[in-house]
Design a protein around this motif. Structure first.
Motif, PDB file in Angstrom:
ATOM      1  N   TYR A 461      -8.009   0.810  -3.489  1.00  0.00           N
ATOM      2  CA  TYR A 461      -8.170   0.643  -2.047  1.00  0.00           C
ATOM      3  C   TYR A 461      -8.743  -0.740  -1.746  1.00  0.00           C
ATOM      4  O   TYR A 461      -9.496  -1.306  -2.554  1.00  0.00           O
ATOM      5  CB  TYR A 461      -9.128   1.689  -1.464  1.00  0.00           C
ATOM      6  N   ALA A 462      -8.375  -1.258  -0.598  1.00  0.00           N
ATOM      7  CA  ALA A 462      -9.011  -2.455  -0.062  1.00  0.00           C
ATOM      8  C   ALA A 462      -9.659  -2.080   1.267  1.00  0.00           C
ATOM      9  O   ALA A 462      -9.160  -1.207   1.995  1.00  0.00           O
ATOM     10  CB  ALA A 462      -7.985  -3.562   0.160  1.00  0.00           C
ATOM     11  N   VAL A 463     -10.759  -2.716   1.583  1.00  0.00           N
ATOM     12  CA  VAL A 463     -11.363  -2.637   2.914  1.00  0.00           C
ATOM     13  C   VAL A 463     -11.378  -4.063   3.455  1.00  0.00           C
ATOM     14  O   VAL A 463     -12.063  -4.930   2.919  1.00  0.00           O
ATOM     15  CB  VAL A 463     -12.781  -2.048   2.865  1.00  0.00           C
ATOM     16  N   ILE A 464     -10.557  -4.304   4.458  1.00  0.00           N
ATOM     17  CA  ILE A 464     -10.431  -5.632   5.066  1.00  0.00           C
ATOM     18  C   ILE A 464     -10.865  -5.542   6.521  1.00  0.00           C
ATOM     19  O   ILE A 464     -10.276  -4.791   7.308  1.00  0.00           O
ATOM     20  CB  ILE A 464      -8.986  -6.165   4.975  1.00  0.00           C
ATOM     21  N   ASN A 465     -11.921  -6.268   6.845  1.00  0.00           N
ATOM     22  CA  ASN A 465     -12.483  -6.239   8.198  1.00  0.00           C
ATOM     23  C   ASN A 465     -12.838  -4.821   8.624  1.00  0.00           C
ATOM     24  O   ASN A 465     -12.736  -4.460   9.792  1.00  0.00           O
ATOM     25  CB  ASN A 465     -11.526  -6.889   9.199  1.00  0.00           C
ATOM     26  N   GLY A 466     -13.237  -3.997   7.650  1.00  0.00           N
ATOM     27  CA  GLY A 466     -13.629  -2.628   7.943  1.00  0.00           C
ATOM     28  C   GLY A 466     -12.497  -1.639   7.985  1.00  0.00           C
ATOM     29  O   GLY A 466     -12.731  -0.436   8.174  1.00  0.00           O
ATOM     30  N   PHE A 467     -11.255  -2.072   7.814  1.00  0.00           N
ATOM     31  CA  PHE A 467     -10.095  -1.185   7.838  1.00  0.00           C
ATOM     32  C   PHE A 467      -9.700  -0.824   6.408  1.00  0.00           C
ATOM     33  O   PHE A 467      -9.582  -1.697   5.541  1.00  0.00           O
ATOM     34  CB  PHE A 467      -8.921  -1.841   8.557  1.00  0.00           C
ATOM     35  N   LEU A 468      -9.466   0.447   6.168  1.00  0.00           N
ATOM     36  CA  LEU A 468      -9.144   0.947   4.830  1.00  0.00           C
ATOM     37  C   LEU A 468      -7.648   0.810   4.565  1.00  0.00           C
ATOM     38  O   LEU A 468      -6.815   1.220   5.373  1.00  0.00           O
ATOM     39  CB  LEU A 468      -9.563   2.417   4.712  1.00  0.00           C
ATOM     40  N   ILE A 469      -7.313   0.243   3.404  1.00  0.00           N
ATOM     41  CA  ILE A 469      -5.924   0.061   2.995  1.00  0.00           C
ATOM     42  C   ILE A 469      -5.722   0.757   1.658  1.00  0.00           C
ATOM     43  O   ILE A 469      -6.448   0.495   0.688  1.00  0.00           O
ATOM     44  CB  ILE A 469      -5.578  -1.441   2.852  1.00  0.00           C
ATOM     45  N   ASP A 470      -4.739   1.629   1.593  1.00  0.00           N
ATOM     46  CA  ASP A 470      -4.341   2.259   0.339  1.00  0.00           C
ATOM     47  C   ASP A 470      -3.386   1.302  -0.375  1.00  0.00           C
ATOM     48  O   ASP A 470      -2.262   1.077   0.078  1.00  0.00           O
ATOM     49  CB  ASP A 470      -3.665   3.602   0.615  1.00  0.00           C
ATOM     50  N   LEU A 471      -3.833   0.724  -1.492  1.00  0.00           N
ATOM     51  CA  LEU A 471      -3.046  -0.302  -2.178  1.00  0.00           C
ATOM     52  C   LEU A 471      -1.819   0.248  -2.873  1.00  0.00           C
ATOM     53  O   LEU A 471      -0.978  -0.519  -3.361  1.00  0.00           O
ATOM     54  CB  LEU A 471      -3.930  -1.044  -3.180  1.00  0.00           C
ATOM     55  N   SER A 472      -1.668   1.570  -2.927  1.00  0.00           N
ATOM     56  CA  SER A 472      -0.470   2.157  -3.524  1.00  0.00           C
ATOM     57  C   SER A 472       0.688   2.196  -2.532  1.00  0.00           C
ATOM     58  O   SER A 472       1.827   2.484  -2.907  1.00  0.00           O
ATOM     59  CB  SER A 472      -0.756   3.576  -4.029  1.00  0.00           C
ATOM     60  N   GLY A 473       0.387   1.906  -1.275  1.00  0.00           N
ATOM     61  CA  GLY A 473       1.436   1.927  -0.258  1.00  0.00           C
ATOM     62  C   GLY A 473       2.346   0.725  -0.351  1.00  0.00           C
ATOM     63  O   GLY A 473       2.071  -0.263  -1.051  1.00  0.00           O
ATOM     64  N   GLU A 474       3.460   0.779   0.378  1.00  0.00           N
ATOM     65  CA  GLU A 474       4.422  -0.320   0.356  1.00  0.00           C
ATOM     66  C   GLU A 474       4.093  -1.381   1.403  1.00  0.00           C
ATOM     67  O   GLU A 474       4.295  -2.567   1.179  1.00  0.00           O
ATOM     68  CB  GLU A 474       5.836   0.221   0.591  1.00  0.00           C
ATOM     69  N   LYS A 475       3.600  -0.949   2.566  1.00  0.00           N
ATOM     70  CA  LYS A 475       3.265  -1.901   3.626  1.00  0.00           C
ATOM     71  C   LYS A 475       1.803  -1.730   4.005  1.00  0.00           C
ATOM     72  O   LYS A 475       1.320  -0.618   4.166  1.00  0.00           O
ATOM     73  CB  LYS A 475       4.157  -1.674   4.857  1.00  0.00           C
ATOM     74  N   PHE A 476       1.113  -2.847   4.135  1.00  0.00           N
ATOM     75  CA  PHE A 476      -0.304  -2.826   4.482  1.00  0.00           C
ATOM     76  C   PHE A 476      -0.452  -3.281   5.920  1.00  0.00           C
ATOM     77  O   PHE A 476       0.194  -4.234   6.354  1.00  0.00           O
ATOM     78  CB  PHE A 476      -1.109  -3.756   3.579  1.00  0.00           C
ATOM     79  N   GLN A 477      -1.313  -2.595   6.659  1.00  0.00           N
ATOM     80  CA  GLN A 477      -1.508  -2.943   8.048  1.00  0.00           C
ATOM     81  C   GLN A 477      -2.971  -2.740   8.445  1.00  0.00           C
ATOM     82  O   GLN A 477      -3.592  -1.767   8.015  1.00  0.00           O
ATOM     83  CB  GLN A 477      -0.604  -2.097   8.945  1.00  0.00           C
ATOM     84  N   VAL A 478      -3.497  -3.662   9.201  1.00  0.00           N
ATOM     85  CA  VAL A 478      -4.814  -3.520   9.828  1.00  0.00           C
ATOM     86  C   VAL A 478      -4.653  -3.872  11.295  1.00  0.00           C
ATOM     87  O   VAL A 478      -3.682  -4.515  11.689  1.00  0.00           O
ATOM     88  CB  VAL A 478      -5.869  -4.437   9.156  1.00  0.00           C
ATOM     89  N   GLU A 479      -5.602  -3.419  12.097  1.00  0.00           N
ATOM     90  CA  GLU A 479      -5.554  -3.841  13.511  1.00  0.00           C
ATOM     91  C   GLU A 479      -5.642  -5.352  13.605  1.00  0.00           C
ATOM     92  O   GLU A 479      -4.920  -5.984  14.349  1.00  0.00           O
ATOM     93  CB  GLU A 479      -6.696  -3.178  14.288  1.00  0.00           C
ATOM     94  N   ASN A 480      -6.585  -5.921  12.867  1.00  0.00           N
ATOM     95  CA  ASN A 480      -6.622  -7.367  12.695  1.00  0.00           C
ATOM     96  C   ASN A 480      -7.591  -7.723  11.574  1.00  0.00           C
ATOM     97  O   ASN A 480      -8.548  -6.983  11.300  1.00  0.00           O
ATOM     98  CB  ASN A 480      -7.019  -8.094  13.980  1.00  0.00           C
TER      99      ASN A 480
END
Length: 485
Positions: A461-480
């Motif tokens: 997992y990544a946490v970017i700007n407080g948004f959780l990202i599952d790194l096993s996914g194909e597309k990553f998205q955060v609000e910003n």
């Protein structure tokens, strides 16, 4: 559906001690909920709007035969304060919104309700109701604050703490209108923090109600009791659409507050606070719930069926609590000075606003430690995961265009939370799911909400700007993500 049939049903329910929020009555509100899109004021879709944007909506009611529009005052900067009235009944119901300029959910709902009242739908029900009540709406009491989407007015005064001294023209207007109407019922419409939850539950307090106290002893007279009974009716309806997502606001007496004083002056006063709802940052679903529950209250007042409610039911509504995070991570392993510790992290996103009322999110770690009594809109059990702080990618790029040619997903999977550009964009944020920094940027020594969670040697997992990202996914998205100099 015939309103008289509903009234008969309500009478029988009271006679046989059956819940007054059941059967055909609930069916009426279900129909209102399902037909909401017919009344939704589409010109307002975002929480940040100004008096200029609602003025045309007010103007159109000046031409309507069954509506009265009167200018009742001005803000400090000279923006009009206007009262919209309809109905011919003897019971006056006064609703005012946005005395705090950044609390706009109910203002949106008011225009939806006005569209409903002006429509041909539910004509029998509305005709019966408007024979018994007269409705008065004062939307956007603090237009100077709304112009800046800030809580206080231009003087820097919290209008809701100005009921005694009346230092602001907006406060004087509210007092004068209340007194001239001598309203039987008053609805004080606000927004509260999205981090409130219904006590001891993970559910957000999407709506919180209060019948304000009128003295330090929190006495209950007939005026306050009526407000409590109406709130029970509203809560019963609300539970159909957002079960468990109602709180009861703290009723400590505040001698300077308008709600407390309007209750004291003889108007049964109902405070409604619009809080949070999952995946509803612009509060459009909460707006819809306001629409239904406020109309339910007005119908209840018109038919006086709220009088069948036991006041003890009001006390059963859970208290407001403030134990929600945007993201809660439980039980992660955090290494500090060579030792490992088990921590929970609570992460929130604050809104950062520009002069044009646009905004972006800036994540921050709100709390850490034992957060076992707290909850998250998003919640991850991070037991067995190690926190790995984000790094700066070793290669810098000329500009955003060059960066966008790279595979950001692969950069994140390698543990990089920052990418340096020779030429930074002018904005403060980016929709790319990685923080953009200058070549001179240094990562803070304190823990930031830009890190990774590793398990068995793999970043999952990544946490970017407080948004959780599952790194096993194909597309990553955060609000910003952020652009940092």
């Amino acid at each position: 559906m015939n309103f008289k049939n509903i009234s008969l049903l309500l009478f029988l329910c009271g006679f046989f001690n059956v819940s007054v929020s059941s059967a055909q009555e609930k069916e009426l509100y279900k129909e209102l909920y399902n037909s909401y899109e017919d009344f939704n004021e589409e010109s307002i879709e975002k929480r940040r709007f100004t008096q200029v944007e609602i003025q045309p909506l007010i103007e159109k009611f000046k031409e309507k035969e069954n509506f009265e529009v009167a200018k009742v005052g001005e803000s400090i900067e000279g923006r009009p304060l206007q009262l919209i009235s309809t109905g011919e009944g003897e019971v006056d119901v006064f609703l005012w919104s946005q005395m705090h300029g950044d609390e706009s959910t109910a203002t949106m709902a008011i225009f939806d309700i006005l569209n409903f009242l002006d429509s041909e739908a539910f004509s029998e029900e509305k005709e019966e109701m408007l024979k018994k009540v007269k409705l008065h709406f004062l939307p956007m009491l603090n237009p100077d604050g709304a112009q800046r989407f800030q809580r206080r007015n231009l003087l820097g005064v919290d209008i809701n703490r100005d009921a005694l001294r009346l230092q602001s023209p907006e406060s004087k207007t509210l007092k004068r209108v209340r007194d001239s109407l001598d309203a039987d019922f008053g609805f004080n419409l606000h927004d509260q923090s999205t981090y409130y939850n219904a006590e001891r539950t993970p559910k957000p307090a999407t709506i919180s109600y209060l019948a304000p106290a009128y003295n330090y002893e929190k006495s209950i007279n007939d005026v306050r009791a009526a407000a409590m009974q109406v709130i029970v009716q509203m809560n019963n309806i609300f539970q159909e659409y957002a079960p468990g997502q109602v709180g009861r606001y703290n009723d400590d007496f505040e001698p300077r507050a308008f709600g407390d004083n309007i209750q004291k002056w003889g108007t049964s006063t109902i405070l409604i606070e619009s809080g949070g709802y999952p995946n509803d940052p612009e509060k459009q679903e909460i707006r819809k719930l306001n629409f239904v529950s406020i109309l339910a209250a007005v119908f209840s007042i018109a038919e006086e069926d709220y009088k069948n409610v036991e006041i003890s039911e009001y006390e059963k509504i859970p208290n407001n609590d403030r134990k929600l995070f945007d993201l809660k991570l439980t039980g992660l392993t955090y290494k500090l000075l060579g030792d490992e510790y088990i921590l929970d992290l609570g992460i929130n996103q604050r809104e950062v606003q520009d002069e044009n009322l646009n905004y972006f999110y800036d994540g921050y770690i709100a709390d850490r430690g034992d957060l076992s009594t707290f909850y998250g809109y998003e919640d991850l059990d991070a037991s067995g995961f190690k926190l790995v702080e984000g790094k700066i990618y070793p290669k810098s790029f000329e500009d955003l265009a060059e960066l966008q040619q790279k595979n950001i997903s692969e950069i994140l999977r390698e543990g990089y939370a920052y990418v340096a550009l020779n030429e930074l964009p002018e904005e403060d944020f980016t929709e790319i799911p990685i923080n953009i920094v200058s070549k001179e940027f240094k990562i803070s020594e304190s823990l930031q909400p830009h890190f990774f969670l590793e398990k068995d040697g793999k970043l999952e997992y990544a946490v970017i700007n407080g948004f959780l990202i599952d790194l096993s996914g194909e597309k990553f998205q955060v609000e910003n993500a952020l652009i940092l100099d």
